[in-house]
Design a protein around this motif. Structure first.
Motif, PDB file in Angstrom:
ATOM      1  N   TYR B   3      43.295  12.975  53.868  1.00 42.90           N
ATOM      2  CA  TYR B   3      44.513  12.697  53.019  1.00 42.90           C
ATOM      3  C   TYR B   3      45.664  12.324  53.833  1.00 42.90           C
ATOM      4  O   TYR B   3      45.946  12.978  54.995  1.00 42.90           O
ATOM      5  CB  TYR B   3      44.771  13.924  52.321  1.00 42.90           C
ATOM      6  CG  TYR B   3      43.787  14.260  51.235  1.00 42.90           C
ATOM      7  CD1 TYR B   3      43.720  13.467  50.029  1.00 42.90           C
ATOM      8  CD2 TYR B   3      42.784  15.192  51.283  1.00 42.90           C
ATOM      9  CE1 TYR B   3      43.023  13.577  48.837  1.00 42.90           C
ATOM     10  CE2 TYR B   3      41.812  15.562  50.164  1.00 42.90           C
ATOM     11  CZ  TYR B   3      41.904  14.859  48.974  1.00 42.90           C
ATOM     12  OH  TYR B   3      41.067  15.035  47.905  1.00 42.90           O
ATOM     13  N   LYS B   4      46.424  11.558  53.395  1.00 40.41           N
ATOM     14  CA  LYS B   4      47.732  10.932  53.762  1.00 40.41           C
ATOM     15  C   LYS B   4      48.536  11.463  52.581  1.00 40.41           C
ATOM     16  O   LYS B   4      48.782  10.942  51.552  1.00 40.41           O
ATOM     17  CB  LYS B   4      47.788   9.534  54.137  1.00 40.41           C
ATOM     18  CG  LYS B   4      49.237   9.144  54.720  1.00 40.41           C
ATOM     19  CD  LYS B   4      49.211   7.780  55.029  1.00 40.41           C
ATOM     20  CE  LYS B   4      50.621   7.333  55.544  1.00 40.41           C
ATOM     21  NZ  LYS B   4      50.641   5.787  55.768  1.00 40.41           N
ATOM     22  N   LEU B   5      49.570  12.556  52.645  1.00 42.63           N
ATOM     23  CA  LEU B   5      50.358  12.903  51.981  1.00 42.63           C
ATOM     24  C   LEU B   5      51.824  12.268  52.109  1.00 42.63           C
ATOM     25  O   LEU B   5      52.454  12.714  53.405  1.00 42.63           O
ATOM     26  CB  LEU B   5      50.502  14.405  51.906  1.00 42.63           C
ATOM     27  CG  LEU B   5      49.106  15.271  51.862  1.00 42.63           C
ATOM     28  CD1 LEU B   5      49.437  16.707  52.018  1.00 42.63           C
ATOM     29  CD2 LEU B   5      48.293  14.997  50.683  1.00 42.63           C
ATOM     30  N   ILE B   6      52.210  11.670  51.399  1.00 47.25           N
ATOM     31  CA  ILE B   6      53.383  10.866  51.780  1.00 47.25           C
ATOM     32  C   ILE B   6      54.667  11.298  50.508  1.00 47.25           C
ATOM     33  O   ILE B   6      54.241  11.809  49.604  1.00 47.25           O
ATOM     34  CB  ILE B   6      53.325   9.211  51.629  1.00 47.25           C
ATOM     35  CG1 ILE B   6      53.026   8.927  49.801  1.00 47.25           C
ATOM     36  CG2 ILE B   6      52.129   8.707  52.238  1.00 47.25           C
ATOM     37  CD1 ILE B   6      53.159   7.419  49.548  1.00 47.25           C
ATOM     38  N   ASN B   7      55.758  11.050  51.054  1.00 44.44           N
ATOM     39  CA  ASN B   7      56.978  11.276  50.193  1.00 44.44           C
ATOM     40  C   ASN B   7      57.471  12.762  50.004  1.00 44.44           C
ATOM     41  O   ASN B   7      58.313  13.503  49.131  1.00 44.44           O
ATOM     42  CB  ASN B   7      57.058  10.664  48.941  1.00 44.44           C
ATOM     43  CG  ASN B   7      56.934   9.064  49.208  1.00 44.44           C
ATOM     44  OD1 ASN B   7      57.532   8.630  50.043  1.00 44.44           O
ATOM     45  ND2 ASN B   7      56.248   8.293  48.192  1.00 44.44           N
ATOM     46  N   LEU B 360      47.752  24.112  51.278  1.00 44.50           N
ATOM     47  CA  LEU B 360      48.885  23.583  51.098  1.00 44.50           C
ATOM     48  C   LEU B 360      49.182  23.726  49.566  1.00 44.50           C
ATOM     49  O   LEU B 360      48.574  23.720  48.721  1.00 44.50           O
ATOM     50  CB  LEU B 360      49.184  22.262  51.425  1.00 44.50           C
ATOM     51  CG  LEU B 360      48.665  21.766  53.015  1.00 44.50           C
ATOM     52  CD1 LEU B 360      48.567  20.263  53.060  1.00 44.50           C
ATOM     53  CD2 LEU B 360      49.703  22.226  53.787  1.00 44.50           C
ATOM     54  N   VAL B 361      50.398  24.214  49.231  1.00 49.04           N
ATOM     55  CA  VAL B 361      50.807  24.422  47.920  1.00 49.04           C
ATOM     56  C   VAL B 361      52.065  23.302  47.544  1.00 49.04           C
ATOM     57  O   VAL B 361      52.900  23.091  48.359  1.00 49.04           O
ATOM     58  CB  VAL B 361      51.500  25.761  47.708  1.00 49.04           C
ATOM     59  CG1 VAL B 361      52.022  25.920  46.337  1.00 49.04           C
ATOM     60  CG2 VAL B 361      50.274  26.914  47.739  1.00 49.04           C
ATOM     61  N   PHE B 362      51.871  22.598  46.408  1.00 43.27           N
ATOM     62  CA  PHE B 362      52.807  21.623  46.185  1.00 43.27           C
ATOM     63  C   PHE B 362      53.744  22.075  44.970  1.00 43.27           C
ATOM     64  O   PHE B 362      53.135  22.445  43.973  1.00 43.27           O
ATOM     65  CB  PHE B 362      52.096  20.303  45.750  1.00 43.27           C
ATOM     66  CG  PHE B 362      51.247  19.589  46.662  1.00 43.27           C
ATOM     67  CD1 PHE B 362      49.934  20.391  46.996  1.00 43.27           C
ATOM     68  CD2 PHE B 362      51.430  18.500  47.082  1.00 43.27           C
ATOM     69  CE1 PHE B 362      49.294  19.523  48.382  1.00 43.27           C
ATOM     70  CE2 PHE B 362      50.800  17.540  47.976  1.00 43.27           C
ATOM     71  CZ  PHE B 362      49.580  18.268  48.475  1.00 43.27           C
ATOM     72  N   PHE B 398      41.478  19.682  47.392  1.00 45.70           N
ATOM     73  CA  PHE B 398      42.428  20.020  46.459  1.00 45.70           C
ATOM     74  C   PHE B 398      41.444  21.064  45.484  1.00 45.70           C
ATOM     75  O   PHE B 398      40.330  20.658  45.133  1.00 45.70           O
ATOM     76  CB  PHE B 398      42.820  18.751  45.470  1.00 45.70           C
ATOM     77  CG  PHE B 398      43.875  18.048  45.961  1.00 45.70           C
ATOM     78  CD1 PHE B 398      45.196  18.682  45.911  1.00 45.70           C
ATOM     79  CD2 PHE B 398      43.686  16.868  46.677  1.00 45.70           C
ATOM     80  CE1 PHE B 398      46.411  18.197  46.378  1.00 45.70           C
ATOM     81  CE2 PHE B 398      44.926  16.380  47.329  1.00 45.70           C
ATOM     82  CZ  PHE B 398      46.277  17.040  47.072  1.00 45.70           C
ATOM     83  N   VAL B 399      42.023  22.054  45.041  1.00 50.73           N
ATOM     84  CA  VAL B 399      41.276  22.945  44.184  1.00 50.73           C
ATOM     85  C   VAL B 399      42.075  23.084  42.950  1.00 50.73           C
ATOM     86  O   VAL B 399      41.409  23.539  41.842  1.00 50.73           O
ATOM     87  CB  VAL B 399      41.486  24.472  44.680  1.00 50.73           C
ATOM     88  CG1 VAL B 399      40.310  24.544  45.971  1.00 50.73           C
ATOM     89  CG2 VAL B 399      42.607  25.198  44.870  1.00 50.73           C
ATOM     90  N   TYR B 400      43.188  22.475  42.848  1.00 47.00           N
ATOM     91  CA  TYR B 400      44.185  22.504  41.712  1.00 47.00           C
ATOM     92  C   TYR B 400      44.906  21.351  41.858  1.00 47.00           C
ATOM     93  O   TYR B 400      45.641  21.206  42.882  1.00 47.00           O
ATOM     94  CB  TYR B 400      45.163  23.703  41.487  1.00 47.00           C
ATOM     95  CG  TYR B 400      45.802  24.291  40.380  1.00 47.00           C
ATOM     96  CD1 TYR B 400      45.441  24.365  39.389  1.00 47.00           C
ATOM     97  CD2 TYR B 400      47.349  24.073  40.825  1.00 47.00           C
ATOM     98  CE1 TYR B 400      46.158  24.760  38.289  1.00 47.00           C
ATOM     99  CE2 TYR B 400      48.017  24.449  39.670  1.00 47.00           C
ATOM    100  CZ  TYR B 400      47.651  24.867  38.252  1.00 47.00           C
ATOM    101  OH  TYR B 400      48.379  24.961  37.294  1.00 47.00           O
ATOM    102  N   LYS B 401      44.981  20.486  40.683  1.00 48.69           N
ATOM    103  CA  LYS B 401      45.739  19.182  40.988  1.00 48.69           C
ATOM    104  C   LYS B 401      46.341  18.760  39.810  1.00 48.69           C
ATOM    105  O   LYS B 401      45.682  18.695  38.586  1.00 48.69           O
ATOM    106  CB  LYS B 401      44.674  17.942  41.501  1.00 48.69           C
ATOM    107  CG  LYS B 401      45.509  17.111  42.232  1.00 48.69           C
ATOM    108  CD  LYS B 401      44.768  15.823  43.030  1.00 48.69           C
ATOM    109  CE  LYS B 401      45.703  15.020  43.541  1.00 48.69           C
ATOM    110  NZ  LYS B 401      44.881  13.660  43.759  1.00 48.69           N
ATOM    111  N   ASN B 402      47.737  18.430  39.783  1.00 49.84           N
ATOM    112  CA  ASN B 402      48.481  18.338  38.344  1.00 49.84           C
ATOM    113  C   ASN B 402      48.297  19.341  37.415  1.00 49.84           C
ATOM    114  O   ASN B 402      47.982  19.036  36.163  1.00 49.84           O
ATOM    115  CB  ASN B 402      48.260  16.553  38.120  1.00 49.84           C
ATOM    116  CG  ASN B 402      48.488  15.776  39.109  1.00 49.84           C
ATOM    117  OD1 ASN B 402      49.405  15.898  40.050  1.00 49.84           O
ATOM    118  ND2 ASN B 402      47.576  14.630  39.158  1.00 49.84           N
ATOM    119  N   ARG B 403      48.003  20.543  37.879  1.00 48.15           N
ATOM    120  CA  ARG B 403      48.087  21.683  36.954  1.00 48.15           C
ATOM    121  C   ARG B 403      46.492  21.674  36.359  1.00 48.15           C
ATOM    122  O   ARG B 403      46.412  22.474  35.355  1.00 48.15           O
ATOM    123  CB  ARG B 403      49.080  21.534  36.047  1.00 48.15           C
ATOM    124  CG  ARG B 403      50.658  21.576  36.596  1.00 48.15           C
ATOM    125  CD  ARG B 403      51.453  21.676  35.673  1.00 48.15           C
ATOM    126  NE  ARG B 403      52.898  21.509  36.212  1.00 48.15           N
ATOM    127  CZ  ARG B 403      53.638  22.852  36.707  1.00 48.15           C
ATOM    128  NH1 ARG B 403      53.115  23.937  36.409  1.00 48.15           N
ATOM    129  NH2 ARG B 403      54.643  22.656  37.384  1.00 48.15           N
TER     130      ARG B 403
END
Lengths: 421, 421
Positions: B3-7, B360-362, B398-403
């Motif tokens: 993954y490349k996490l941007i912004n 990581l947590v967003f 990702f184990v949780y994405k956009n809730r």
């Protein structure tokens, strides 16, 4: 609008005890008109509340909504730095438009976490009233007043209160008389404000006994505690609610109990600013009516009443080393029925009852933080974080439904605040 | 996946200080491989983290995940009723499948509120490991051991631990040696377990100094405090973490500091059960490594580490009447870097660093409870409620994405628990 809420689990209160019952709830003209069944319900809009707890909206009984954008500007600093170097300079630069935007942000946070009524001691009372009018929140608002004499230095602020009252007061938005504190108002001003409140039948609110300094100075200057002083002035009665009350003697507690006044405790703020722990268990035992508030985000830093309920009971169980003090039902009362009593609205606010305002919060009973629902009142205090709130109705109108704001343009509020910075 | 996490706004830690920087973050093979830029990133999947804080996943350093479905069964009751009339009878009836479902519910609650690693002292360690394996959580698991002798009465449980270790241990799921407490294990058993842990290079965990009764009995029976007793046995070292430690003398604090052991504080549980307040400020000043845990939902009643961070700092500011004690950055450390240190994983866990696990947590920076972002570390402690978490990555997945849960069938977990009741 008329609503028939079906399949919901109603949180009902009887004699201080809570029960959960699956019953239909009927809402008309802003009020709860029936629980169970209603003959002529053909033109009621049906809302399915399956797997939802329908609970009374929470009431935040102390705050300063214009400060919401101050969140985080003064963490982990001592009180003098907090007030004089961080809060006051920010406050002094604030424009009415910025105050309005800040109030809108606060309204968003409150609605989203299940608060339907708030008390607000404000520098910009009109902006708070404007935000409450638009968002649909129920509000008890006052211009924060300081000074010596209602006819001279305090006149402008009091006149402003009356102007704003005339412009905004409604069944949903009430204005109150709010001297800041005994150390920022003269005895004369407190007596004048008390007289005005009495003749206008307005509720009163004041900060009391928040810090050690306040007590020490009062003892030195008046020869008595702030509570004895306020009582002797005649300001303390059933129409009075007093924020904080952290530092109380046994005699102070007896004074408050006798007066019929309400204590509004703000446990997170009192901790965060280093003022310590209020004696809520002792106040409860003395029969004093206790309500709950968050104070502003400058000293909390959230307006989330679920968090506040948790903090209230946890710290008192810790202080008393007793797992039974301040049980969940009592704590929920401080955020609902006790607040209603402070506002003279018992049975009309803070409870699900026929005739009461339809201020209702829909809570997702399948949220991981509440599941399984072994003890829902306990879970509201000990494990809910506010995000379980799915929909909110105030005065019979949905203001938040399926996690969407219906009265607030979320992006616009965020944009307005960002552009001011 | 790469993954490349941007912004995103990265929450970086350097020498105990946090900064927020907008930088790209590269994840490969479960690790953070670059911050800022990477030459060959053509085959990295780009994820836009605009308006998101990317912070290290929170670490819950003490709990009992099989008890998650016990939430609310024992609120507001005294400790004896809590343990003997409510918890133990429920525990004794529990089947392994029920324990697994309970663990899955706990995993849901933890992931949703930003926890990526947990320590678990368990009756059904295998079920916890199974849940961690499936959900993707990082786990430090032990079978709770009690008794007199590792070769007789404690043998079955220890053998079970070894069997489960063999079945489930991986880079992400580690097993630990976990005697329950000094009052449920003989000195002989504690010495035997210490020896096993040392020879197997396993971490150790134990409940210590939780209640007044425990201290009084130890003083009576051993003529010393539980801390002195544990040190004298040789059990207390850098490989040891000790849950609770509510009741400490100054000498106890010196003993812990000298040993290099970690204290895992559980402030909500200690309050809720009436055990009181731990001396975390004093432990911090003495240089003791302090991590944070929720304990189980039977005594908290949530696994939400954001709530726990808030309670930790608020109660200590209240106790010390000092708004500067336990500042936000320190509190965040207890839920991240300090926990990593307890597990011997400094620099590899609990921080955003090249070479560390991509746990990581967003966090949604536009959430009303965090906005405006005047002081993000402060807001994580004082105003976040956990619902600001938008996505969660553990071990680079990702184990949780956009809730939405990606590794858990939410409806299935709820159904399984409902059908057992």
């Amino acid at each position: 609008m008329k609503y028939k809420l079906i399949n919901g689990q109603l949180l009902l209160r009887d004699n201080g005890n809570y029960t959960v019952e699956q019953q239909d709830l009927y809402v008309k003209d802003g009020k709860i008109v029936a629980i169970g069944a209603l003959k002529d319900d053909a033109d009621f809009t049906v809302v399915d509340a399956k797997d939802r707890l329908i609970m009374p909206g929470l009431i935040n009984s102390h705050g300063h909504l214009y400060m919401t954008t101050f969140r985080g500007i003064a963490d982990d600093v001592d009180f003098n730095e907090w007030l004089f170097e961080r809060i006051m300079p920010t406050e002094n630069k604030m424009t009415p438009d910025e105050a309005y935007n800040s109030c809108m942000l606060g309204c968003m946070e409150m609605i989203q976490s299940g608060t339907t009524s708030f008390l607000d001691m404000h520098m910009f009372a009109g902006q708070s009233a404007r935000a409450a009018t638009e968002t649909g929140l129920r509000a008890f608002i006052g211009r924060c007043i300081v000074g010596d004499d209602l006819h001279t230095d305090a006149k402008a602020r009091f006149d402003e209160l009356l102007t704003e009252q005339e412009a905004f007061e409604s069944d949903r938005i009430r204005f109150m008389v709010m001297p800041h504190a005994i150390y920022t108002c003269s005895e004369q001003l407190l007596r004048q404000l008390d007289e005005e409140a009495k003749s206008r039948k307005m509720l009163k609110h004041i900060h009391m006994s928040e810090s050690d300094t306040e007590i020490e100075n009062c003892l030195k200057e008046q020869g008595k505690t702030p509570m004895a002083y306020l009582r002797d002035i005649g300001f303390m009665d059933e129409m009075t609610s007093m924020a904080h009350c952290v530092k109380l003697t046994d005699e102070d507690i007896a004074i408050i109990a006798k007066s019929g006044a309400t204590v509004v405790t703000n446990p997170a703020s009192n901790c965060k600013l280093g003022n310590g722990f209020a004696r809520i268990h002792d106040l409860k035992e003395a029969g004093v009516n206790v309500a709950l508030g968050t104070d502003s985000t400058a000293s909390n830093n959230t307006l989330n009443m679920f968090r506040e309920m948790g903090v209230l009971t946890l710290i008192h169980k810790g202080i008393h080393k007793d797992s039974t003090v301040l049980p969940a039902a009592y704590v929920l009362d401080t955020a609902t029925a006790n607040a209603a009593r402070a506002f003279g609205m018992t049975g009309r606010l803070g409870e699900i009852k026929v005739g009461a305002y339809a201020d209702l919060v829909f809570v997702d009973l399948n949220a991981p933080s509440l599941f399984p629902n072994n003890n829902i009142v306990g879970s509201l205090c000990y494990s809910a974080n506010g995000s379980e709130v799915d929909s909110v109705m105030i005065d019979g109108k949905f203001v938040y439904k399926n996690r969407e704001f219906l009265t607030i343009d979320r992006e616009q509020v965020l944009y307005n605040i960002k552009k001011d910075r």
